[in-house]
Design a protein around this motif. Sequence first.
Motif, PDB file in Angstrom:
ATOM      1  N   ARG A 254      67.878  41.325  96.974  1.00 38.55           N
ATOM      2  CA  ARG A 254      69.126  41.735  96.336  1.00 38.55           C
ATOM      3  C   ARG A 254      69.069  42.561  95.336  1.00 38.55           C
ATOM      4  O   ARG A 254      69.169  44.043  94.480  1.00 38.55           O
ATOM      5  CB  ARG A 254      69.921  41.937  96.603  1.00 38.55           C
ATOM      6  N   LEU A 255      68.984  41.942  94.426  1.00 38.28           N
ATOM      7  CA  LEU A 255      68.903  42.252  92.251  1.00 38.28           C
ATOM      8  C   LEU A 255      67.861  42.818  92.332  1.00 38.28           C
ATOM      9  O   LEU A 255      67.363  43.499  91.598  1.00 38.28           O
ATOM     10  CB  LEU A 255      69.611  40.634  91.303  1.00 38.28           C
ATOM     11  N   ALA A 256      66.435  41.784  92.236  1.00 39.32           N
ATOM     12  CA  ALA A 256      65.536  43.146  92.046  1.00 39.32           C
ATOM     13  C   ALA A 256      65.359  44.574  93.266  1.00 39.32           C
ATOM     14  O   ALA A 256      64.832  45.278  92.277  1.00 39.32           O
ATOM     15  CB  ALA A 256      64.313  41.845  92.988  1.00 39.32           C
ATOM     16  N   ALA A 257      65.730  44.310  94.287  1.00 42.02           N
ATOM     17  CA  ALA A 257      65.899  46.169  94.387  1.00 42.02           C
ATOM     18  C   ALA A 257      66.784  46.617  93.396  1.00 42.02           C
ATOM     19  O   ALA A 257      66.315  47.746  93.549  1.00 42.02           O
ATOM     20  CB  ALA A 257      66.644  45.892  95.890  1.00 42.02           C
ATOM     21  N   ALA A 258      67.692  45.567  92.832  1.00 44.53           N
ATOM     22  CA  ALA A 258      68.757  46.663  91.703  1.00 44.53           C
ATOM     23  C   ALA A 258      67.606  47.502  90.567  1.00 44.53           C
ATOM     24  O   ALA A 258      67.098  48.078  89.716  1.00 44.53           O
ATOM     25  CB  ALA A 258      69.766  46.989  91.143  1.00 44.53           C
ATOM     26  N   TYR A 259      66.826  45.987  89.588  1.00 44.25           N
ATOM     27  CA  TYR A 259      66.663  46.149  88.699  1.00 44.25           C
ATOM     28  C   TYR A 259      65.209  46.183  88.789  1.00 44.25           C
ATOM     29  O   TYR A 259      64.666  46.463  87.241  1.00 44.25           O
ATOM     30  CB  TYR A 259      66.735  44.558  88.612  1.00 44.25           C
ATOM     31  N   GLY A 260      64.456  45.687  89.701  1.00 39.91           N
ATOM     32  CA  GLY A 260      62.789  45.725  90.324  1.00 39.91           C
ATOM     33  C   GLY A 260      62.134  44.531  89.833  1.00 39.91           C
ATOM     34  O   GLY A 260      62.396  43.438  90.037  1.00 39.91           O
ATOM     35  N   GLU A 261      60.765  44.467  90.364  1.00 40.24           N
ATOM     36  CA  GLU A 261      60.136  43.619  91.296  1.00 40.24           C
ATOM     37  C   GLU A 261      59.679  42.242  89.926  1.00 40.24           C
ATOM     38  O   GLU A 261      59.668  41.470  90.096  1.00 40.24           O
ATOM     39  CB  GLU A 261      59.479  43.493  91.462  1.00 40.24           C
ATOM     40  N   TRP A 262      59.809  42.685  88.811  1.00 39.71           N
ATOM     41  CA  TRP A 262      60.246  41.134  87.982  1.00 39.71           C
ATOM     42  C   TRP A 262      61.060  40.299  88.242  1.00 39.71           C
ATOM     43  O   TRP A 262      60.823  39.205  87.376  1.00 39.71           O
ATOM     44  CB  TRP A 262      60.490  42.254  86.318  1.00 39.71           C
ATOM     45  N   LEU A 263      62.218  40.604  88.235  1.00 39.77           N
ATOM     46  CA  LEU A 263      62.755  39.489  88.661  1.00 39.77           C
ATOM     47  C   LEU A 263      62.163  37.988  89.016  1.00 39.77           C
ATOM     48  O   LEU A 263      62.365  37.295  89.139  1.00 39.77           O
ATOM     49  CB  LEU A 263      64.448  40.409  89.534  1.00 39.77           C
ATOM     50  N   THR A 264      62.176  38.398  90.585  1.00 38.69           N
ATOM     51  CA  THR A 264      61.534  37.761  91.239  1.00 38.69           C
ATOM     52  C   THR A 264      60.134  37.200  91.092  1.00 38.69           C
ATOM     53  O   THR A 264      59.171  36.402  91.631  1.00 38.69           O
ATOM     54  CB  THR A 264      61.405  37.773  92.967  1.00 38.69           C
ATOM     55  N   ALA A 265      58.956  38.352  90.462  1.00 41.35           N
ATOM     56  CA  ALA A 265      57.630  38.047  89.798  1.00 41.35           C
ATOM     57  C   ALA A 265      58.133  38.546  88.532  1.00 41.35           C
ATOM     58  O   ALA A 265      57.008  39.410  88.106  1.00 41.35           O
ATOM     59  CB  ALA A 265      56.597  38.984  91.111  1.00 41.35           C
ATOM     60  N   PRO A 266      58.255  37.793  87.795  1.00 41.93           N
ATOM     61  CA  PRO A 266      58.137  38.395  86.643  1.00 41.93           C
ATOM     62  C   PRO A 266      56.525  37.607  85.446  1.00 41.93           C
ATOM     63  O   PRO A 266      57.216  37.920  84.234  1.00 41.93           O
ATOM     64  CB  PRO A 266      59.046  37.328  86.129  1.00 41.93           C
ATOM     65  N   GLY A 267      55.875  37.337  86.347  1.00 45.15           N
ATOM     66  CA  GLY A 267      54.772  36.789  85.316  1.00 45.15           C
ATOM     67  C   GLY A 267      54.555  35.859  85.251  1.00 45.15           C
ATOM     68  O   GLY A 267      53.475  34.770  84.257  1.00 45.15           O
ATOM     69  N   PHE A 268      55.053  34.973  85.285  1.00 45.90           N
ATOM     70  CA  PHE A 268      54.914  33.292  85.529  1.00 45.90           C
ATOM     71  C   PHE A 268      56.018  32.491  87.006  1.00 45.90           C
ATOM     72  O   PHE A 268      56.398  33.579  87.677  1.00 45.90           O
ATOM     73  CB  PHE A 268      55.951  32.732  84.384  1.00 45.90           C
ATOM     74  N   PRO A 269      55.351  31.059  87.408  1.00 43.85           N
ATOM     75  CA  PRO A 269      55.560  30.904  88.926  1.00 43.85           C
ATOM     76  C   PRO A 269      57.250  31.298  88.680  1.00 43.85           C
ATOM     77  O   PRO A 269      57.825  29.865  88.211  1.00 43.85           O
ATOM     78  CB  PRO A 269      54.789  29.517  88.481  1.00 43.85           C
ATOM     79  N   VAL A 270      57.773  31.464  89.513  1.00 40.92           N
ATOM     80  CA  VAL A 270      59.068  31.593  90.102  1.00 40.92           C
ATOM     81  C   VAL A 270      59.527  31.235  91.538  1.00 40.92           C
ATOM     82  O   VAL A 270      58.726  31.582  93.021  1.00 40.92           O
ATOM     83  CB  VAL A 270      60.006  33.147  90.625  1.00 40.92           C
ATOM     84  N   THR A 271      60.059  29.807  91.605  1.00 40.40           N
ATOM     85  CA  THR A 271      60.556  29.791  93.471  1.00 40.40           C
ATOM     86  C   THR A 271      61.669  29.000  93.380  1.00 40.40           C
ATOM     87  O   THR A 271      62.783  28.613  92.718  1.00 40.40           O
ATOM     88  CB  THR A 271      59.518  27.599  92.825  1.00 40.40           C
ATOM     89  N   VAL A 272      62.027  29.397  94.710  1.00 41.01           N
ATOM     90  CA  VAL A 272      63.656  29.283  94.910  1.00 41.01           C
ATOM     91  C   VAL A 272      63.434  28.894  95.905  1.00 41.01           C
ATOM     92  O   VAL A 272      63.114  28.736  97.671  1.00 41.01           O
ATOM     93  CB  VAL A 272      63.826  31.420  95.744  1.00 41.01           C
ATOM     94  N   ARG A 273      64.539  27.988  95.620  1.00 41.52           N
ATOM     95  CA  ARG A 273      64.983  27.016  96.786  1.00 41.52           C
ATOM     96  C   ARG A 273      66.413  26.574  97.372  1.00 41.52           C
ATOM     97  O   ARG A 273      67.716  26.241  95.990  1.00 41.52           O
ATOM     98  CB  ARG A 273      64.743  25.072  96.393  1.00 41.52           C
ATOM     99  N   GLU A 274      66.576  26.763  98.575  1.00 43.51           N
ATOM    100  CA  GLU A 274      67.808  27.486  99.365  1.00 43.51           C
ATOM    101  C   GLU A 274      68.306  25.247  99.366  1.00 43.51           C
ATOM    102  O   GLU A 274      67.297  24.660 100.635  1.00 43.51           O
ATOM    103  CB  GLU A 274      67.710  27.565  99.823  1.00 43.51           C
ATOM    104  N   LEU A 275      69.291  25.065  99.421  1.00 43.94           N
ATOM    105  CA  LEU A 275      70.060  24.158  99.092  1.00 43.94           C
ATOM    106  C   LEU A 275      71.378  23.981 100.144  1.00 43.94           C
ATOM    107  O   LEU A 275      71.490  24.733 100.663  1.00 43.94           O
ATOM    108  CB  LEU A 275      70.603  22.932  98.406  1.00 43.94           C
ATOM    109  N   THR A 276      71.004  23.322 101.385  1.00 42.78           N
ATOM    110  CA  THR A 276      71.974  22.499 102.297  1.00 42.78           C
ATOM    111  C   THR A 276      73.094  21.623 101.756  1.00 42.78           C
ATOM    112  O   THR A 276      72.353  20.425 101.400  1.00 42.78           O
ATOM    113  CB  THR A 276      71.739  22.488 103.299  1.00 42.78           C
ATOM    114  N   PRO A 277      74.554  21.473 101.822  1.00 39.42           N
ATOM    115  CA  PRO A 277      75.237  20.684 101.558  1.00 39.42           C
ATOM    116  C   PRO A 277      74.562  18.892 102.145  1.00 39.42           C
ATOM    117  O   PRO A 277      74.170  18.872 103.431  1.00 39.42           O
ATOM    118  CB  PRO A 277      76.354  19.735 102.350  1.00 39.42           C
ATOM    119  N   GLY A 278      74.920  17.811 101.404  1.00 36.95           N
ATOM    120  CA  GLY A 278      73.755  16.753 101.635  1.00 36.95           C
ATOM    121  C   GLY A 278      72.104  16.296 101.361  1.00 36.95           C
ATOM    122  O   GLY A 278      72.192  15.124 101.082  1.00 36.95           O
TER     123      GLY A 278
END
Length: 255
Positions: free
Chosen positions: A102-126
């Motif tokens: 959602r933030l990338a849709a507002a600001y631009g694709e650079w937020l999730t593809a900025p030219g260096f590796p970005v990994t998003v890891r979602e966590l759950t309790p425990g």
Amino acid sequence: MRLTALGTGTVALSRERSCAGYLLEAGAVRLLLDCGSGITHRLAELGDRWQSITHVALTHFHIDHHGDLPTLVFAWKYGMLPARAAPVDILGPVGTGALLERLAAAYGEWLTAPGFPVTVRELTPGDAIDLGSELRLRCSAVPHAPESMAYSMERGGRRIVYTGDTGPSESLAAWARGCDLLLCECSLPASMGIAEHLTPEQCGDLAAAAAPKQLALTHFYPPVEHEDIGAIVAARYGGPVTLAFDGWYVDIEDE
């Protein structure tokens, strides 16, 4: 481990306190816990340490805990010479990826593809994950927003627990029990208490149950600072208490 408080305030904007953000340095790991408004400026005050951040962990999705994240990524992309090439992991509750989209849709694709590796890891309790070989991160649900989590950081036999935003929670006290440092929100005076935040009295009760070696309080709304927070907490918890401020830091040595 060194923990530096970058932002100890809230969305009630303050000259002295930025929104939530804390930098934990442990070996090669540079972990930014939350990234609210004003945190990029506080990072700049520390020199070039912002350039070497390896991980960002969000506790929940309120803007005072992630508002400066786009600025930080933009700075990594355009504000470094040479340009950043090192990867960064962005950690958070389930929904973190959708938030970034959602933030990338507002600001631009650079937020999730900025030219260096970005990994998003979602966590759950425990969940418990290793951040490289230097630091183990654990998470636990807390009562605030539906996705809210507290984090535990462990290295060399030592443990720091950051509550994030939370209301009273017996399970949080049990989970944090015996930690070396409990970094705990302290939002509102008892006269303004709500289920989603802690008063000084509730911080003292939480610390008494969790029995940390030391307690640091943060996330102050202005009205709570008119209270004698230290005295209120000390009536319930007998250990050392610090009222954190922007720029405060503590070193927790390995065993």
